[in-house]
Design an enzyme around this catalytic site. Sequence first.
Site, PDB file in Angstrom:
ATOM      1  N   HIS A  66      -4.710  15.199  -2.690  1.00 62.36           N
ATOM      2  CA  HIS A  66      -5.557  16.390  -2.549  1.00 62.36           C
ATOM      3  C   HIS A  66      -6.666  16.385  -3.601  1.00 62.36           C
ATOM      4  O   HIS A  66      -6.665  17.176  -4.546  1.00 62.36           O
ATOM      5  CB  HIS A  66      -4.708  17.667  -2.655  1.00 62.36           C
ATOM      6  N   SER A  82     -11.188  15.214  -4.083  1.00 62.75           N
ATOM      7  CA  SER A  82     -12.451  15.374  -3.356  1.00 62.75           C
ATOM      8  C   SER A  82     -12.634  14.311  -2.278  1.00 62.75           C
ATOM      9  O   SER A  82     -13.420  14.501  -1.348  1.00 62.75           O
ATOM     10  CB  SER A  82     -13.636  15.348  -4.323  1.00 62.75           C
ATOM     11  N   GLN A  92       6.451   9.166   8.065  1.00 61.51           N
ATOM     12  CA  GLN A  92       5.256   9.172   8.914  1.00 61.51           C
ATOM     13  C   GLN A  92       5.617   9.378  10.386  1.00 61.51           C
ATOM     14  O   GLN A  92       4.934  10.116  11.108  1.00 61.51           O
ATOM     15  CB  GLN A  92       4.488   7.854   8.738  1.00 61.51           C
TER      16      GLN A  92
END
Length: 780
Positions: free
Chosen positions: A503, A505, A726
């Site tokens: 998390h 930019s 996943q």
Amino acid sequence: QTSTTEVQIGPMRLTQDPIQVLLIFAKEDNQSDGFWWACDRAGYRCNIARTPESALECFLDKHQEIIVIDHRNSRYFDAEDICRSIRATKPSEHTVILAVVPHTSADQEETSVLPLLNAGFDRQFMENSSITACYNELVQIEHGEVRSQFKLRACNAVFTALDHCQEAIEITSEDHVIQYVNPAFEQMMGYHKGELVGKELTELPKSDKNCADLLDTINTFIKKGKEWQGVYYARRKSGDSIQQHVKITPVIGQGGKIRHVVSLKRLHDANENNKQVSYHEEKYTGDNYQSESHSFKCKNRRKDSIDVKSITSQSSDAPGLQTRRYSSMARIHSMTIEAPITKVINIINAAQENSPITVAEALDRVLEILRTTELYSPQLGTKDEDPHTNDLVGGLMTDGLRRLSGNEYVFSKNMNLSHSHLSVPNTINDVPPCIAQLLDNEESWDFNIFELEAVTNKRPLVHLGLKVFARFGVSEFLNCSEATLRAWLQVIEANYHSSNSYHNSTHAADVLHATAFFLGKERVKGSLDHLDEVAALIAATIHDVDHPGRTNSFLCNAGSELAVLYNDTAVLESHHTALAFQLTTKDSKCNIFKNIDRNHYRTLRQAIIDMVLATEMTKHFEHVNKFVNSINKPMASEETSSHSEGSNCECTANIKNFPDNQTLIKRMMIKCADVANPCRPLELCIEWAGRISEEYFAQTDEEKRQGLPVVMPVFDRNTCSIPKSQISFIDYFITDMFDAWDAFAHLPVLMQHLANNYKHWKTLDELKCKSLRLPSENNN
């Protein structure tokens, strides 16, 4: 020059003709000339009368809005008598009458205006022959009293409509004092309006057929400023009770307070309840509903105050159950709250009454499910043997219901960082060649955000943002300079934590890229306005600003500052939006909203907030189901119908007519952009999987270190199978959502990547690999 003026009163749009003025002066002098030329300057039509007789005749002919009477000298005529004679006529009801009075000397006490008001004057004007003074007085009267009187005149049309309306209408004050009833109301209730107007509702006799708390329920709605609809028993003057369908609407007035309450009433048609479901007649008596059926009479009845219980055992007293009747909760005055889910419950309750016992039991179980507030959240079975799915879903879809006191997790906010060290372009064209070359491919879904991250020293958001925002004309829409937009992007990016493995930019830039890609699809583009596009791009940019690299559940369990601030509800998402707007508006240099209209800003702000809050996972299934039911299914039906008629389908033509649909599309778009990693090319998908796993591993490590509840035990760096995690994520969250989004936006490239990536994870899982890729893959 004279012209008409448009005036708005509520939803009515009125056209006001040029103002007419009547000057009543016995002799021409500087004062009468001053008003004459003032009328000419203001564009008013002016007449002059010299005698009381000609004044009255002229007024009855032209009905002037403003009358100016010379009250300085009583030698020629009595000004107050003229005013009274004009006020005695019907047209003067909406006319403003001005008295011109003589100057008073400094040592003379000013006289009272009461005699003037009693004679019928509205204002007094101290003698002043200046054209400007006369002009100012007339213009103030026009924009004050005349405009108000013009609006009041329109009320005559409204009351005429009410008097001829077939529905019974009652208007009360906020204190429930009756102010108006129309003829239909008089006819229905048997009263004359003179017997009602001025009385409090509590003075009128009430029917005893209403349930005890119905009036309290209605008053609660009204006090909250909400409309109430339902069925109500009223007592006529003759004493008999009638059943009415009532709609009660509070009217907000000055000061934002309720000033009036409007009630529309019509006789209740018993057949209305049979439109959807046919059931036998019921009569209300006291606490019980007594029912008569053509086939049999009911011996066992439920009290209307008892909830419908679920009957789960078929072995208990079967003969008794066969004769048991299900009282319709819907018949309690059609329920006092007409929400959609209430209507559904009403219909099911009504259907139970004539249903076989097995159907009635099944419907009881349906009602039990419908009474929960979490209608869209799946319930995992207790025997689920897949810990990855349980942990992942539990971690992402709860706000941390368990909390331990004394453990505070507080992260710093980078609100005061200096940004001078960041290397950003001065203009969009002032970009290093290596970055510019990468950005040439930003419109492609296969754009490699990690390469941009590397060449920008982990600051890809400013560069990608400038390119994307320019492509969508964001600066032009916001009416802000490129420098302001650049400064804003710089501030937002500085408040993402580069220390987070996921998390940061780069993730924000990735979501911005995906959002821009979706906005370029024809059906999405055709369904949204420019404001929606700008809101979506801004929301994507800020959607995770100042993310601490920990989940909402962690923050709530740790009793963090933010969890306390936001009451354990959408903690991070609320923080992202609040901080983003704080950062934006605290400094003019980066305030991209400073030049837009207030209404545009409010609409834009609400759209941004709504989209960011939609990224919170606890309402994931609600958003997806609403999108499927409101967008996918109607469009599929429309396409089928259109194709059968042999015409081209224009499925997005009607979406703009329904703002709720546009909201659902924007929510779905940012949700898909936020978790699009499994739909990226395999190399990017693997990198993102490793990053999010590392962030979850770090959270688990910290939970163990601080003695907090471990939200996702499966994400232990020593035992976790990344392929399994996943697979669970794709199976549970991704497949259905992207199937729905693909059906709307048509995204074959994404769906192909998703299929390939899923196959990759399945292969690794079957080989019992915990790592991201097989060693041999590096050689292939």
